[in-house]
Design a protein around this motif. Structure first.
Motif, short mmCIF file in Angstrom:
data_model
loop_
_atom_site.label_atom_id
_atom_site.label_comp_id
_atom_site.label_asym_id
_atom_site.label_seq_id
_atom_site.Cartn_x
_atom_site.Cartn_y
_atom_site.Cartn_z
N ILE A 34 7.60 -14.36 -17.75
CA ILE A 34 6.92 -13.15 -18.22
C ILE A 34 6.12 -12.53 -17.07
N GLU A 35 5.44 -13.36 -16.30
CA GLU A 35 4.64 -12.87 -15.17
C GLU A 35 5.51 -12.13 -14.16
N GLU A 36 6.68 -12.68 -13.89
CA GLU A 36 7.59 -12.04 -12.93
C GLU A 36 8.08 -10.69 -13.47
N LEU A 37 8.34 -10.62 -14.76
CA LEU A 37 8.81 -9.38 -15.38
C LEU A 37 7.72 -8.33 -15.47
N GLN A 38 6.47 -8.76 -15.43
CA GLN A 38 5.35 -7.82 -15.50
C GLN A 38 4.81 -7.45 -14.12
N ASN A 39 5.59 -7.69 -13.10
CA ASN A 39 5.14 -7.51 -11.72
C ASN A 39 5.49 -6.15 -11.13
N TYR A 40 5.52 -5.13 -11.96
CA TYR A 40 5.75 -3.75 -11.53
C TYR A 40 4.55 -2.92 -11.95
N HIS A 41 4.51 -1.68 -11.52
CA HIS A 41 3.47 -0.76 -11.97
C HIS A 41 3.49 -0.71 -13.50
N ALA A 42 2.33 -0.57 -14.11
CA ALA A 42 2.21 -0.61 -15.57
C ALA A 42 2.92 0.54 -16.28
N ARG A 43 3.17 1.64 -15.58
CA ARG A 43 3.85 2.79 -16.17
C ARG A 43 5.34 2.71 -15.83
N VAL A 44 6.18 2.80 -16.85
CA VAL A 44 7.63 2.81 -16.69
C VAL A 44 8.14 4.12 -17.28
N PHE A 45 9.08 4.72 -16.61
CA PHE A 45 9.69 5.95 -17.09
C PHE A 45 11.11 5.62 -17.54
N MET A 46 11.50 6.21 -18.66
CA MET A 46 12.81 5.93 -19.25
C MET A 46 13.61 7.23 -19.39
N THR A 47 14.87 7.16 -18.99
CA THR A 47 15.78 8.28 -19.24
C THR A 47 16.49 8.00 -20.55
N PRO A 48 16.37 8.88 -21.53
CA PRO A 48 17.01 8.65 -22.82
C PRO A 48 18.51 8.95 -22.74
N PRO A 49 19.25 8.54 -23.76
CA PRO A 49 20.67 8.92 -23.81
C PRO A 49 20.80 10.44 -23.76
N TRP A 50 21.72 10.89 -22.94
CA TRP A 50 21.97 12.32 -22.78
C TRP A 50 23.48 12.49 -22.67
N ASP A 85 0.80 -1.21 0.00
CA ASP A 85 0.00 0.00 0.00
C ASP A 85 0.84 1.28 0.00
N ARG A 86 2.09 1.16 -0.44
CA ARG A 86 2.98 2.31 -0.43
C ARG A 86 3.74 2.38 -1.76
N TRP A 87 3.84 3.57 -2.33
CA TRP A 87 4.59 3.73 -3.58
C TRP A 87 6.06 3.44 -3.36
N THR A 88 6.62 2.65 -4.27
CA THR A 88 8.05 2.36 -4.27
C THR A 88 8.59 2.68 -5.65
N PHE A 89 9.67 3.42 -5.69
CA PHE A 89 10.31 3.82 -6.94
C PHE A 89 11.61 3.04 -7.09
N PHE A 90 11.69 2.22 -8.13
CA PHE A 90 12.86 1.39 -8.38
C PHE A 90 13.78 2.05 -9.39
N ASP A 91 15.05 2.15 -9.05
CA ASP A 91 16.09 2.56 -9.99
C ASP A 91 16.53 1.27 -10.67
N ARG A 92 15.92 0.99 -11.80
CA ARG A 92 16.05 -0.26 -12.54
C ARG A 92 15.37 -1.39 -11.77
N GLY A 93 15.30 -2.56 -12.40
CA GLY A 93 14.65 -3.70 -11.77
C GLY A 93 14.89 -4.98 -12.53
N LEU A 94 13.99 -5.95 -12.35
CA LEU A 94 14.16 -7.26 -12.96
C LEU A 94 14.23 -7.22 -14.49
#
Length: 172
Positions: free
Chosen positions: A98-114, A71-80
């Motif tokens: 596949i199920e294990e890899l889909q076990n995060y919040h549906a929205r993913v944020f990506m940092t592009p090459p900079w 019940d608490r938001w968790t922000f992962f710096d990378r993951g499975l």
């Protein structure tokens, strides 16, 4: 929620913002493993044994995922997904369902090459070209797994962090 993307793209710095606002953040498994291996003289390093390193990242990311409070938001710096994508690249196989890899919040944020942000260091020894290739693999894999992907714009850290919080409905 996972923040993934290009190595050296500012993920860890962006996650300092939600942490400062009381949200739980989980440091990148790869950085933690590299620090441990360098400290102890180990060899599960991406520039020595990439497949061993990826398997260690998978193990640590699994532990991180199990440690989440529902019940608490968790922000992962990378993951499975990141770790398994690396294993697929270096060893030609996946270690996660596949199920294990889909076990995060549906929205993913990506940092592009900079390129202006990118800097190698003792813990990050891959070059920018390799980091850009990794970014492409991650973008494809998250898409294949059905995640909704938001590529963060090249704006200030605060603006990136606020965009994440707003998109997740955590800001008015």
């Amino acid at each position: 929620m996972v923040l993934s993307g290009c190595s050296g793209g500012g993920k860890s710095t962006v996650l300092e913002h939600p942490a400062a606002h009381g949200y739980r953040t989980v440091d990148e498994p790869g950085r933690r493993i590299v620090r441990q291996e360098l400290r102890t003289g180990g060899h599960a390093l991406p520039w020595e044994h990439a497949d061993r390193f990826a398997r260690a990242c998978i193990d640590l990311a699994r532990v991180d995922r199990e440690d989440v409070v529902a019940d608490r938001w968790t922000f992962f710096d990378r993951g499975l997904v990141d770790a398994d994508t690396a294993l697929r690249h270096h060893a030609g196989r996946s270690a996660c369902s596949i199920e294990e890899l889909q076990n995060y919040h549906a929205r993913v944020f990506m940092t592009p090459p900079w390129p202006e942000l990118y800097a190698a260091d003792d813990e990050r020894q891959l070059g920018l070209d390799e980091a850009v290739s990794e970014y492409g693999r991650l973008l494809r894999r998250y898409d294949e797994l059905g995640y909704s992907i938001t590529v963060l714009p090249k704006v200030s850290v605060a603006e990136r962090a606020e965009l994440i919080l707003a998109e997740l409905g955590l800001r008015g």
